[in-house]
Design a protein around this motif. Structure first.
Motif, PDB file in Angstrom:
ATOM      1  N   ILE A 118      54.193 -50.048 -15.301  1.00 40.95           N
ATOM      2  CA  ILE A 118      52.994 -50.123 -14.450  1.00 40.95           C
ATOM      3  C   ILE A 118      52.203 -51.345 -14.875  1.00 40.95           C
ATOM      4  N   ARG A 119      51.916 -52.212 -13.965  1.00 36.06           N
ATOM      5  CA  ARG A 119      51.248 -53.453 -14.336  1.00 36.06           C
ATOM      6  C   ARG A 119      50.310 -53.911 -13.230  1.00 36.06           C
ATOM      7  N   GLY A 120      49.324 -54.718 -13.621  1.00 34.25           N
ATOM      8  CA  GLY A 120      48.422 -55.331 -12.676  1.00 34.25           C
ATOM      9  C   GLY A 120      48.732 -56.809 -12.553  1.00 34.25           C
ATOM     10  N   GLU A 121      47.713 -57.580 -12.147  1.00 32.44           N
ATOM     11  CA  GLU A 121      47.903 -59.018 -12.005  1.00 32.44           C
ATOM     12  C   GLU A 121      46.595 -59.735 -12.290  1.00 32.44           C
ATOM     13  N   SER A 122      46.704 -61.010 -12.627  1.00 34.95           N
ATOM     14  CA  SER A 122      45.500 -61.819 -12.815  1.00 34.95           C
ATOM     15  C   SER A 122      45.018 -62.304 -11.459  1.00 34.95           C
ATOM     16  N   ILE A 123      43.713 -62.400 -11.308  1.00 35.85           N
ATOM     17  CA  ILE A 123      43.096 -62.811 -10.045  1.00 35.85           C
ATOM     18  C   ILE A 123      42.369 -64.134 -10.265  1.00 35.85           C
TER      19      ILE A 123
END
Length: 482
Positions: A118-123
């Motif tokens: 499960i991972r997000g991302e840089s914005i």
């Protein structure tokens, strides 16, 4: 004497308010007395799940993955026993039941892998003029209590497609299995307990869907509802759920298109795959082939190939490894299908093979010349019936495939690349399978439909996306100025 089952709430067996006899669909013998939850007990299960969520949401990913992988191995160790449970309560032929158990193992393994990833991302906020001086990223967080309502036809694997992603994402679950197949769900209580799942994370409450659906879809602590079943019930659940996230898998009458240009040996192979796709588990599969559109140059030959194979399928007891066809799930299903079949024949449909009932068993049936206004054309048969119809042009075949209120899976056999691309663009379905029957599914693929086939997607990672919220976090690097 038939066994008596209880409810599984907060890690304990709880005596039910009432009991309903469960029968083997094929032999019609009593196999268990199933404890049914009351609305109050459903609320207790939701409360237990909500309290468990407050701690389980912080459980590290490796630990959730370990629990899910452990369950997969525990199921694998009991393959034959669990397949027999499915065969007895669902009336599913043993070979198909064993296949379902094997797929269930894979589904929980996929869930274990997904829990670790499960991972997000840089914005890049500085892409906007007023975004300079910020560092931002997203994280994904579990929603809370998942209410899962499952069908009878895959009583173990479709449960896994709801329970596995929910646990992988860090949610807790209240599971209401189908009235006809609760035993395959109740067995999970001990399996997950032995795998180390904390109490309250998984709660299993068999019961009457009409009685419990409102509690499961409107309780303030329920954050997400996932349902597999009929469009009629799906629409009700959607209306009850309000602003909650909802995934609905509501069935189909899947089309298969067969283009011109095939040799006889190739048609034979397509016929082999079609008979499996149309009649596996008596056609009681959401993506079972119901409508076959064949180019007019192959129509007569292919229809006879299909009919010959259908007639050769073996009818028998589901516990017999050699059985292909057995009883429908209950008498109501058999009565409905008989009514639809009789109506179609009265309006001009012709039976090429099959068409006869032996109590709840319908012989594998191939029909031609089925009028457009019959229920067998417009609704989901959910039985061992397939309709065959010719077409002259590929565009006509696509139009026929789309002439349905459903759109789950569609299949198309063609040797022409432009026809394959046209089908992939224009067929209105959640999945278009080129040179494959629409009954094809592997458990990591996105699975769901359009139109009245539902909303949202299953397939472990895709289900998890709906079971989590995206939270954005931003750090301002120069908040204070000297």
């Amino acid at each position: 004497m038939a066994a008596e089952t209880q409810l599984w709430i907060n890690g304990e067996w709880v005596k039910a308010q009432r009991y309903v006899t469960l029968e083997n669909p094929h032999t019609e013998e009593d196999i268990a007395h199933i404890g049914y939850a009351s609305v109050a007990q459903a609320n207790d299960a939701i409360q237990a799940a909500q309290e468990a969520f407050l701690t389980f949401r912080e459980t590290p990913a490796w630990q959730r993955a370990h629990i899910l992988r452990s369950v997969a191995e525990l199921i694998a160790d009991r393959r034959d026993e669990l397949a027999e449970t499915i065969a007895r309560e669902a009336g599913k032929p043993m070979r198909a039941a064993k296949g379902e158990v094997n797929r269930t193992v894979e589904t929980y393994r996929f869930a274990a892998e997904a829990a670790r990833d499960i991972r997000g991302e840089s914005i890049p906020l500085d892409a906007a003029p007023n975004g300079e001086g910020y560092m931002a990223y997203t994280i994904q967080r579990p929603l809370g209590v998942v209410a899962a309502i499952t069908p009878f036809n895959f009583p173990m694997n479709l449960v896994a497609h709801k329970v596995g992603p929910a646990i992988a994402a860090g949610n807790t679950i209240v599971l209401k299995p189908a009235e006809q197949t609760p035993l395959s769900a109740l067995v999970l209580a001990k399996l997950f307990k032995d795998a180390g799942l904390p109490d309250g994370v998984l709660n299993i409450i068999p019961g009457d869907g009409k009685e419990l659906s409102e509690a499961l879809t409107t309780h303030p602590d329920v954050a997400f509802v996932t349902f597999t079943g009929s469009p009629r019930v799906g629409k009700l659940i959607r209306a009850q759920a309000g602003l909650r996230k909802v995934t609905l898998e509501l069935g189909s009458n899947s089309p298969l298109l067969i283009d011109a240009g095939f040799q006889q040996s190739e048609l034979e192979q397509i016929a082999d795959e079609t008979v499996q796709g149309a009649f596996t588990y008596n056609g009681q599969v959401c993506i079972s082939i119901q409508r076959v559109y064949v180019h007019q140059s192959h129509y007569d030959e292919f229809t006879q190939m299909l009919a010959k194979r259908a007639a050769a399928l073996r009818i028998g007891d589901p516990l017999d490894e050699k059985t292909d066809i057995c009883s429908l799930i209950n008498q109501a299903a058999a009565d409905r299908l008989k009514q639809w079949l009789d109506s179609a024949v009265e309006k001009g449909a012709k039976v090429v093979t099959g068409g006869h009932f032996q109590r709840r068993v319908l012989e594998p049936t191939v029909l031609v010349d089925v009028p457009a206004d019959t229920q067998l054309r417009t609704e989901e048969a959910f039985g061992p019936i397939v309709l065959v119809e010719p077409f002259a042009t590929w565009s006509e075949a696509i139009a026929k495939a789309n002439h349905s209120k459903y759109g789950l899976n569609a299949g198309a056999f063609t040797k022409q690349l432009d026809h394959a691309l046209e089908a992939s663009r224009k067929i209105e379905a959640g999945a278009v399978l080129i040179n494959q029957v629409p009954t094809f599914r592997v458990d990591q693929m996105p699975y769901g439909g359009v139109k009245e086939s539902g909303t949202g997607r299953e397939g472990v990672r895709y289900a998890m996306q709906d079971m989590m919220d995206i939270k954005m976090v931003a750090f301002r690097s120069s908040a204070f100025h000297k």
